[in-house]
Scaffold this motif. Structure first.
Motif, short mmCIF file in Angstrom:
data_model
loop_
_atom_site.label_atom_id
_atom_site.label_comp_id
_atom_site.label_asym_id
_atom_site.label_seq_id
_atom_site.Cartn_x
_atom_site.Cartn_y
_atom_site.Cartn_z
N ASP A 139 1.06 -1.21 -0.20
CA ASP A 139 0.05 0.04 -0.01
C ASP A 139 0.65 1.31 0.02
N LYS A 140 2.28 1.23 0.05
CA LYS A 140 3.03 2.29 -0.05
C LYS A 140 2.71 3.21 1.21
N LYS A 141 2.42 2.76 2.39
CA LYS A 141 2.17 3.58 3.44
C LYS A 141 3.15 3.11 4.65
N THR A 142 3.36 4.10 5.23
CA THR A 142 4.28 4.02 6.44
C THR A 142 3.48 3.20 7.62
N HIS A 143 4.23 2.24 8.04
CA HIS A 143 3.47 1.21 9.06
C HIS A 143 4.62 1.17 10.21
N LEU A 144 4.04 0.98 11.36
CA LEU A 144 4.62 1.03 12.75
C LEU A 144 4.82 -0.63 13.10
N TYR A 145 6.09 -1.01 13.19
CA TYR A 145 6.18 -2.30 13.84
C TYR A 145 6.79 -2.42 15.00
N THR A 146 6.04 -3.20 15.84
CA THR A 146 6.45 -3.25 17.61
C THR A 146 6.62 -4.50 18.05
N LEU A 147 7.68 -4.83 18.60
CA LEU A 147 7.79 -6.09 19.24
C LEU A 147 7.88 -5.79 20.89
N VAL A 148 7.18 -6.58 21.86
CA VAL A 148 7.12 -6.40 22.93
C VAL A 148 7.46 -7.84 23.97
N LEU A 149 8.77 -7.98 24.38
CA LEU A 149 9.15 -9.05 24.98
C LEU A 149 9.03 -9.08 26.57
N LYS A 150 8.44 -9.81 27.31
CA LYS A 150 8.20 -9.69 28.65
C LYS A 150 9.07 -10.78 29.53
N PRO A 151 9.24 -10.14 30.68
CA PRO A 151 10.05 -11.21 31.58
C PRO A 151 9.42 -12.50 31.96
#
Length: 641
Positions: A231-243
């Motif tokens: 789609d040629k749009k800006t996308h936000l990638y997030t990784l959450v790694l918990k204890p």
């Protein structure tokens, strides 16, 4: 009136359906573009940062982290702290082994936010490697790890990745020689080649027994990721790694996948306690066949295996007009021998074959052959029926033994190698891949605030620059063709209901019958009953004949005179007719009928004298065309006499 209310109900219901469908489509189109804009403290808004204002009135401020972070990079200034790799990729041809792909810091090509810049991969079909040290190393103990950044495939993506590597803290880490074999702890981000769309989350886990590292891949998300690449749009990638050894992967702040390091990694972090015995072998007499041919079965005597499966259809008849002596193909009469044709070298020239034009209008050409049909006597090769195997032992599997390499890591999060650098080591067949706003922290609120300052403004601008509703509907239908059916129904339903509601209703047979009841009827009970039956029969005949013929003016006048005379005679008969025995039994009913007869007589006299318009209308309706109506009137007069 009931019909009008029903039409209004259907019209209102249709408008509600159309409104809900339109609202749902609008919500779906805007859902990805909605931005959660949070209020920030005055200190962050009054920070000394570069400001520029777009045509939409959006003011961009270089994001500033609002809490404790391990790394933050908005790429709005000089590319400081980043190191280009000088290494070569191993086991690769020398022409492409170098990490000589070019990087630039520039604004987006579309939906630009003035002043907001990012790191752009500029070279296609080249290896790229760039890295930077963290502000401080991240140690896996009691705090979660949050990694977040933005990606925009500005030119789409054919084959390539946009993932990042969190490099392990080692004594020999040298960013100038960062390459594919450099140890990393976590790899995260999008990757695509062909039609395989991936979102990587890979950890390198250390075996506590051997000290070796193995890659563990998170299970693939059950989400279609295609749109995020095209789609040629800006996308936000997030990784959450918990204890607690759980993880979440998000795109545009929506959870795409989540799981546990102990249960949702392939291969598993902890090996199985037991394994197959490599020395165990299946016995030679082990029978794994659940069913076997019946050894006692015998082929029937009348089973003929020589019968063919197809035979000629002896009942078939050659179609009439079949051209037996015409070939299916004939030389092309328009073909000419090429001028450079050399018969000594190329042989005798022959025109190419084309379908025989005579066969186009005939059932067929050439020798007619009877068609084939299924042979009813065919049975095929005889086979004994299958029966349960009495010696069946099941599917063999080797016995289990304790796994000599077994270990148990109850908390793989705490065993992960600390991180001291971030790097991009990529190969791509497509250029102009845009990266922006890297952040590594331990608080989700800090990452969300950072996203609102950067990605949030990009989404706001992109949403404002979205095409109109019509273009969005067409684009959605290109991805989901079934939407065309919904569009057609949405447009056709109000049109159809509008026509149904607004179009004038035709006169019904009920209205026509009601109008005919105005004709005066005889006064006596028997006469009323007999006259009603006669008039109903005659009216049915007249209605059927009236639909097919037109009556002349002379015939119409004659019918009007005859009908008037009939009504007058009927009224006279009603006044003079004595009551019958049956009628005398009704008592008061006869008196009421006489009163009705008197009123009917007066109305009949007035009608005959004045030649009212109602009588003329009734006569016109009763009158048909031809001799049929005249015969009906004569029939009534004979019965009256």
């Amino acid at each position: 009136m009931t019909r009008m209310h029903s039409q209004w109900d259907w019209l209102c219901l249709s408008l509600l359906i159309i409104s809900s469908v339109t609202a749902e489509i609008e919500d779906g189109g805007v859902l990805g573009a909605d931005v959660e804009v949070e209020d920030f403290d005055e200190e962050s808004q009054q920070a000394d940062v570069d400001k520029e204002e777009s045509s939409l009135g959006v003011v961009y401020q270089t994001p500033k982290p609002t809490g404790d972070v391990y790394f933050a990079e908005p790429f709005d200034g000089e590319l400081t702290g980043w190191v280009l790799s000088k290494a070569k990729k191993e086991d690769t041809d020398d022409t492409i082994a170098k990490y000589d792909g070019r990087w630039e810091v520039e604004e987006l090509k579309e939906n630009t936010v003035p002043g907001d810049k990012g790191l752009v991969l500029k070279s296609a079909a080249k290896h790229h490697a760039i890295s930077a040290m963290l502000t401080k190393a991240f140690i896996f103990d009691k705090k979660p790890l949050i990694v977040q950044y933005e990606v925009n495939f500005q030119g789409g993506i054919d084959c390539g990745g946009a993932y990042i590597k969190l490099l392990s803290s080692t004594d020999d880490l040298d960013l100038e020689f960062f390459f594919d074999k450099t140890p990393y702890t976590i790899m995260f981000g999008p990757d695509k080649c062909g039609e395989d769309y991936k979102l990587h989350f890979i950890i390198r886990h250390r075996n506590p027994k051997t000290g070796e590292y193995d890659e563990k891949h998170a299970k693939r998300p059950d989400v279609d990721l295609k749109k995020f690449y095209l789609d040629k749009k800006t996308h936000l990638y997030t990784l959450v790694l918990k204890p607690d050894d759980t993880f979440e992967m998000l795109i545009d702040q929506s959870v795409i996948s989540k799981g546990s390091l102990l249960e949702d990694m392939v291969p598993p972090v902890n090996p199985p306690k037991e394994i197959d015995d490599p020395t165990d072998k299946k016995p030679d007499d082990w029978d794994e066949r659940p069913k076997i041919p019946d050894p006692n079965a015998v082929k029937p005597d009348d089973w003929d295996e020589d019968e063919p499966s197809k035979i000629e259809d002896l009942d078939a008849v050659k179609p009439e007009g079949w051209l037996d002596y015409e070939p299916q193909y004939v030389p092309d009469p328009s073909a000419k021998k090429p001028k450079d044709w050399d018969e000594e070298m190329d042989g005798e020239w022959e025109a190419p074959q084309v379908p025989n034009p005579k066969c186009a209008t005939a059932p067929g050409c050439g020798l007619w052959v009877r068609p084939m049909k299924n042979n009813p006597k065919y049975k095929g090769k005889w086979k004994a029926p299958m029966i349960p195997n009495p010696n069946y032992q099941g599917i063999w599997s080797p016995r289990k033994i304790p796994n000599p390499d077994y270990f148990e890591d109850p908390h793989p999060f705490e065993m992960m190698t600390p991180i001291s650098a971030i790097g991009l080591e990529l190969w791509s067949m497509t250029s102009d891949i845009y990266f922006d706003n890297f952040i590594i922290c331990s608080e989700k609120e800090v990452a969300d605030r950072w996203a609102a300052d950067g990605w949030g403004l990009k989404k706001l601008v992109a949403s404002a620059n979205e095409p109109g509703m019509f273009s969005q509907l067409v684009t959605a239908a290109e991805d989901h063709p079934w939407l065309w059916v919904l569009y057609v129904l949405t447009l056709a339903l109000p049109v159809g209901l509008g026509v149904l509601f607004c179009w004038p209703a035709k006169k019904t047979d009920e209205d026509f019958d009601l109008k005919k009841t105005d004709i005066s009827m005889p006064v006596t009970k028997g006469g009323v009953k007999q006259g009603r039956e006669e008039l109903e029969d005659d009216e049915i005949d007249l209605e059927e004949e009236k639909e097919n013929e037109d009556i002349g003016e002379d015939e119409r006048r004659e019918l009007e005179e005859t009908e008037g005379q009939f009504i007058e005679d009927t009224n006279k008969m009603g006044r003079k007719a004595p009551p019958s025995e049956d009628e005398s039994k009704y008592g008061e009913d006869d008196d009421e009928e006489n009163e009705v007869a008197g009123r009917s007589q007066e109305e009949g006299d007035e009608t005959n004298k004045s030649g009212s318009e109602d009588e003329m209308t009734a006569a016109d309706e009763i009158a048909g065309s031809g001799d049929g109506p005249l015969k009906s009137v004569r029939k009534r007069r004979v019965q009256k006499d």
